[in-house]
Design an enzyme around this catalytic site. Structure first.
Site, PDB file in Angstrom:
ATOM      1  N   THR A 241     -62.566  45.202   0.256  1.00 16.23           N
ATOM      2  CA  THR A 241     -63.337  46.083   1.123  1.00 16.23           C
ATOM      3  C   THR A 241     -62.497  46.561   2.302  1.00 16.23           C
ATOM      4  O   THR A 241     -62.813  47.600   2.895  1.00 16.23           O
ATOM      5  CB  THR A 241     -64.625  45.389   1.638  1.00 16.23           C
TER       6      THR A 241
ATOM      7  N   LYS B  99     -56.301  40.373   5.163  1.00 20.04           N
ATOM      8  CA  LYS B  99     -57.200  39.750   4.182  1.00 20.04           C
ATOM      9  C   LYS B  99     -56.844  38.280   4.119  1.00 20.04           C
ATOM     10  O   LYS B  99     -55.825  37.865   4.669  1.00 20.04           O
ATOM     11  CB  LYS B  99     -57.037  40.384   2.804  1.00 20.04           C
ATOM     12  N   ARG B 100     -57.675  37.474   3.456  1.00 24.18           N
ATOM     13  CA  ARG B 100     -57.323  36.069   3.307  1.00 24.18           C
ATOM     14  C   ARG B 100     -55.958  35.923   2.638  1.00 24.18           C
ATOM     15  O   ARG B 100     -55.554  36.760   1.836  1.00 24.18           O
ATOM     16  CB  ARG B 100     -58.389  35.340   2.479  1.00 24.18           C
TER      17      ARG B 100
ATOM     18  N   LYS C   9     -53.267  37.833  -3.935  1.00 19.53           N
ATOM     19  CA  LYS C   9     -53.249  39.034  -3.090  1.00 19.53           C
ATOM     20  C   LYS C   9     -51.814  39.444  -2.750  1.00 19.53           C
ATOM     21  O   LYS C   9     -51.570  40.524  -2.228  1.00 19.53           O
ATOM     22  CB  LYS C   9     -54.044  38.796  -1.806  1.00 19.53           C
TER      23      LYS C   9
ATOM     24  N   HIS D 177     -68.493  37.581  -7.511  1.00 15.27           N
ATOM     25  CA  HIS D 177     -67.486  38.147  -6.611  1.00 15.27           C
ATOM     26  C   HIS D 177     -66.051  37.751  -6.930  1.00 15.27           C
ATOM     27  O   HIS D 177     -65.146  38.041  -6.143  1.00 15.27           O
ATOM     28  CB  HIS D 177     -67.755  37.728  -5.163  1.00 15.27           C
TER      29      HIS D 177
ATOM     30  N   LYS E 186     -62.318  50.321   4.313  1.00 13.81           N
ATOM     31  CA  LYS E 186     -62.328  50.523   5.768  1.00 13.81           C
ATOM     32  C   LYS E 186     -61.078  51.276   6.207  1.00 13.81           C
ATOM     33  O   LYS E 186     -61.135  52.186   7.049  1.00 13.81           O
ATOM     34  CB  LYS E 186     -62.387  49.169   6.490  1.00 13.81           C
TER      35      LYS E 186
HETATM   36  C1  26W Z   1     -66.698  27.861  -3.936  1.00 12.33           C
HETATM   37  C2  26W Z   1     -65.607  28.373  -3.087  1.00 12.33           C
HETATM   38  C3  26W Z   1     -65.621  29.848  -2.979  1.00 12.33           C
HETATM   39  C4  26W Z   1     -66.009  30.450  -1.797  1.00 12.33           C
HETATM   40  C5  26W Z   1     -66.036  31.828  -1.698  1.00 12.33           C
HETATM   41  C6  26W Z   1     -65.250  30.609  -4.052  1.00 12.33           C
HETATM   42  C7  26W Z   1     -65.287  31.980  -3.966  1.00 12.33           C
HETATM   43  C8  26W Z   1     -65.685  32.592  -2.796  1.00 12.33           C
HETATM   44  C9  26W Z   1     -65.808  34.087  -2.690  1.00 12.33           C
HETATM   45  C10 26W Z   1     -66.421  34.620  -3.967  1.00 12.33           C
HETATM   46  C11 26W Z   1     -64.546  34.773  -2.411  1.00 12.33           C
HETATM   47  C12 26W Z   1     -64.751  36.189  -1.948  1.00 12.33           C
HETATM   48  O1  26W Z   1     -64.974  36.425  -0.791  1.00 12.33           O
HETATM   49  N1  26W Z   1     -64.610  37.169  -2.858  1.00 12.33           N
HETATM   50  C13 26W Z   1     -64.420  38.541  -2.444  1.00 12.33           C
HETATM   51  O2  26W Z   1     -65.655  39.223  -2.417  1.00 12.33           O
HETATM   52  C14 26W Z   1     -65.498  40.538  -1.897  1.00 12.33           C
HETATM   53  C15 26W Z   1     -66.856  41.155  -1.776  1.00 12.33           C
HETATM   54  O3  26W Z   1     -67.381  41.419  -3.032  1.00 12.33           O
HETATM   55  C16 26W Z   1     -64.559  41.347  -2.751  1.00 12.33           C
HETATM   56  O4  26W Z   1     -64.349  42.592  -2.153  1.00 12.33           O
HETATM   57  C17 26W Z   1     -63.224  40.630  -2.921  1.00 12.33           C
HETATM   58  O5  26W Z   1     -62.406  41.322  -3.839  1.00 12.33           O
HETATM   59  C18 26W Z   1     -63.448  39.213  -3.388  1.00 12.33           C
HETATM   60  O6  26W Z   1     -62.226  38.487  -3.393  1.00 12.33           O
END
Ligand code: 26W
Length: 812
Positions: free
Chosen positions: A642, A534-535, A540, A348, A646
């Site tokens: 995403t 978004k975060r 971003k 992701h 939406k």
């Molecule tokens: C280990 C810490 C950590 C925690 C969460 C690293 C990375 C994450 C996630 C992978 C971050 C995340 O939410 N990624 C998002 O995933 C969405 C669903 O696929 C995408 O639409 C977003 O672009 C992506 O940033």
């Protein structure tokens, strides 16, 4: 059997009475909500039970979606809706002098995730059930969800999110299905009397994993799947060893709180404990369930698919090996074949700092047996790869490197399928992030562009639009989203355009009222509602948005008689508590908002609203009211996004770089119906490779930009304590990691086009209509259908469901 209003009222009253022993008329909102929630849960329990039994009786293949995060949102309305009870319940409540909206506000929004990854998992749960795919979620029941965000003087402050305080009516504690998870201690292998090697443990910390199950209700198809969240407890038989409250801490803390970090990996021991806890309990429970099928172990991959949602649950691979080797006594080769065929992995993010790498020493201490197995997987990988591909590629793809366990490498080596979440993202995985693996295993790579559930994000969040669509194109689109394209036929229909504009206006009016109630800011519903939700992360580029607002503010001040199209900028974003720069950006935006919103020279021309505590429930309020969807990440950085989907489905026009799924939005709706700006991902790669980017040069040569940036540091914005300098410094003096200054000019131009188009209301609405009508490909139903067909090989089982038709233009 359909539920009548009369029957509902009677049953609800008795439900309330049996819970609280007084009349519902005396009930508090929380109590009434609890009674209604339990009523609905009772109502669906038969389908829940029958779905489970049906899967076992028919020995169907099931998928288990392993995710450290789920963001389901409130469930009262969506469950009632999917069960087909919503209208009846609304009417019944009204007759009793209550409203569903009011009761719903008493429901906690479980923030068991950080952002996109967690919300995607929940959209997938909804689609799995709605398609009748036998699919279960597996995760952690965090006692505290993602922190509650408050602003104090414009600064983010984090408060604990105690979402379980008033009980959770949707969950069922399942004491029959607990598992034991072991940490630490010593492990060795010993031959037992049958001649098998057996793993012996001493001095382990034993943790009881208790499952809490939540129903995942399909859309009017009688299917109810399961989301299983695990909670850590002291094993009953060991209770006497825990003499003090303090002694129980190491166990309780395992599922106490969600790590509030996304896109940033921190090698903390507790996080590794959480990951293994969830994985071990999940795999044990799956293999135990499999025994009900009475089939040989080699058939596991025919009946079980395990999906690894990002690398966080990648320990599934060695854990499954452990059970098959140590407890089922299979050979390494047999165990490996089963594991490999069972597991699949989604990446992701391409952010390097987000890729998990655990220190070997930590892994060895905490999970000695798991580490032994990882070592063996690594050794066998090296032994088979090196002779064919050589040392360089083998070294670069090894699991164990420089004292760390590379979790992405483990996930790729142990999975038969690896996918990205948008076309561009998958290409970047193949060409850059996982390039060497693509050379080794090209056949494992595939793309699955993300999707969203229309049920929550259109039907329920936007009833006005849903009514209009029903009236114009019939209700078929609700079961079969590709029917949305029929709405394109109304593009030139003046009446429909007016009606659509009215729907949007009413949604904006409602949001404007909410903003005023919450923040005391009066916004003009006729203004453009420009939304970035978004975060908060530098990639971003919320600060690019902020610079444009600042630029516009200066323009208004300097040109009081100029004709501006009124604009309301809306933000929702949490920053990771340890991410200083993101928090500084929040502070700058808040202080700028304070300045703008109170400047009498500005009036309606410009307003800035930053919502506190952005999450699923707020998103449901904001999205239907959006005119502009800001998707302005530096090209190549956003895996998919995403919120872009939406917002599009709710008729916002997308203002975007060609990043993530924005590219596919463009492919479906056409470039002329959105606003594209900025570097392409190819250009970003070239610019990085050239190594000659010079942000200071841009600052010095672009007068407009310099003027704007200087306003960050010359006291234009009151209330700042160095945050303006921090942003300025990173952009000008530290060479602007995410090329904000490089894209500034073309962003401003795109924003001017937005204003120009908005002056022509009908033309704007026509484009909005085309966006809605082109949004079907982003239905999570299609995404899940592709996962089910291509990766998991699971069938849509239930008889009642309508089979999802493939789209005309497949996203592959
Ligand atoms: C280990 C810490 C950590 C925690 C969460 C690293 C990375 C994450 C996630 C992978 C971050 C995340 O939410 N990624 C998002 O995933 C969405 C669903 O696929 C995408 O639409 C977003 O672009 C992506 O940033």
């Amino acid at each position: 059997m359909t539920l009548t209003v009369k029957a509902f009222i009677k049953e609800f009253k008795s439900q309330f009475q049996s819970m609280y022993a007084y009349s519902y008329k005396e009930g508090s909102t929380e109590q009434l909500y609890n009674a209604l929630g339990l009523y609905i849960k009772n109502y669906l329990s038969r389908n829940w039970k029958e779905t489970k039994e049906d899967y076992v009786e028919n020995s169907v293949k099931q998928v288990y979606y392993f995710s450290m995060e789920f963001l389901p949102g409130r469930q009262l309305e969506s469950n009632a809706y999917n069960l087909g009870l919503l209208d009846t319940i609304k009417e019944g409540l009204n007759e009793m002098g209550m409203s569903l909206e009011e009761l719903e506000e008493a429901e906690a929004d479980p923030a068991l995730g950080n952002g996109g990854l967690g919300r995607l998992a929940s959209c997938f749960m909804d689609s799995l059930a709605s398609l009748g795919v036998p699919g279960n979620g597996n995760g952690i029941r965090y006692q505290y969800g993602l922190f509650k965000q408050k602003f104090v003087d414009g600064y983010q402050v984090e408060l604990p999110e105690n979402w379980l305080r008033y009980r959770n009516v949707w969950e069922t504690r399942n004491d029959k299905s607990t598992c034991m998870v072991k940490f630490g201690g010593n492990v060795w292998l010993e031959k037992n009397h049958l001649g098998y090697m057996e793993a012996k443990y001493e001095n382990t910390l034993n943790v009881l994993a208790v499952p809490y199950d939540t129903p995942m209700v399909g859309y009017r198809n009688n299917v109810v799947n399961n989301l299983r969240l695990w909670s850590a407890e002291i094993p009953v038989e060991e209770e006497e060893n825990y003499h003090t409250l303090e002694a129980t801490e190491p166990i309780k803390e395992i599922t106490q709180v969600l790590y509030p970090d996304d896109s940033n990996y921190e090698g903390r021991l507790l996080r590794l404990k959480q990951e293994y806890f969830m994985v071990s309990a999940g795999v044990q429970s799956i293999l135990r369930h499999y025994k009900k099928y009475n089939l040989p172990r080699k058939n596991i991959p025919d009946k079980v698919a395990i999906h690894i949602n990002d690398t966080h649950p990648a320990l599934v691979i060695p854990e499954m090996m452990r059970i098959l080797l140590d407890e089922e006594h299979l050979s390494w080769e047999q165990a490996w074949e089963i594991t490999f065929k069972t597991c699949s992995y989604t990446n992701h993010t391409i952010l390097r700092e987000a890729l998990e790498k655990w220190p070997i020493d930590m892994m060895k201490d905490l999970l000695p047996r798991i580490y032994m197995i990882i070592e063996e997987i690594n050794q066998r990988f090296v032994d088979t790869t090196a002779p064919i591909y050589g040392d360089r590629i083998t070294w670069q793809t090894a699991i164990l490197q420089n004292g760390v366990v590379n979790m992405a490498h483990l996930a790729v080596i142990g999975s038969h399928s690896i996918n990205g979440v948008a076309k561009l993202h998958t290409e970047i995985l193949m060409e850059d992030v996982l390039k060497d693996f693509f050379e080794l295993y090209p056949e494992r790579f595939n793309n699955k562009t993300n999707g969203i559930t229309q049920r929550r994000w259109m039907h329920l969040a936007n009833p006005g639009l849903t009514r209009l669509l029903d009236e114009k194109i019939g209700e078929e689109w609700k079961k079969n989203p590709s029917e949305l394209k029929v709405f394109k036929g109304f593009e030139q229909d003046e009446k429909t355009i007016k009606e659509l504009a009215k729907v949007k206006f009413e949604n904006k009016q409602r949001l404007a009222d909410y903003i005023e109630e919450l923040q005391g800011i009066k916004v003009n519903p006729k203004a453009i509602f420009d939304v970035q939700i978004k975060r908060l992360h530098a990639y971003k580029r919320q600060h690019l948005n902020m610079l444009h607002i600042l630029y516009r503010y200066l323009d208004i001040k300097e040109n009081p008689s100029k004709d501006f199209v009124p604009r309301v900028f809306i933000f929702g974003a949490k920053a990771a508590p340890s991410y200083m720069y993101a928090k500084q950006i929040i502070k700058v935006i808040n202080s700028l908002a304070e300045l703008i919103n109170n400047d009498p020279d500005v009036g309606d021309k410009l307003k800035v609203v930053f919502f506190e505590n952005y999450g699923v429930s707020l998103a449901e309020k904001i999205i239907p009211a959006a005119d502009i969807s800001e998707q302005i990440s530096l090209a190549s950085m956003e895996a998919s996004g995403t919120s872009n989907m939406k917002l599009m489905a709710n008729g916002a026009l997308t203002l975007a770089t060609l990043d993530g799924a924005n590219i596919e939005i463009k492919d479906f709706v056409g470039e002329e119906n959105m606003f594209i700006f900025g570097l392409s991902s190819k250009e970003v790669y070239e610019l990085k490779a050239a190594g000659n980017y010079n942000s200071k040069g841009i600052y010095e040569s672009n007068e407009k930009l310099r003027h704007t940036l200087d306003a960050l540091t010359n006291d234009t914005i009151p209330g700042l304590n160095g945050e303006g300098y921090a942003v300025f410094d990173s952009l000008v003096n530290y060479n602007d990691e995410y090329f904000v200054l490089k894209d500034f000019e073309s962003y401003i131009k795109a924003q001017e086009k937005v204003d120009a188009l908005y002056r022509n209301t009908d033309e704007w609405t026509r484009k909005s209509l085309l966006n809605i009508a082109s949004s079907a490909p982003f239905s999570a139903d299609y995404t899940i259908k592709r996962y089910a067909d291509d990766i998991w090989k699971v069938k849509q089982h239930s008889e009642q469901k309508d089979s999802v038709q493939p789209l005309d233009e497949p996203l592959t």
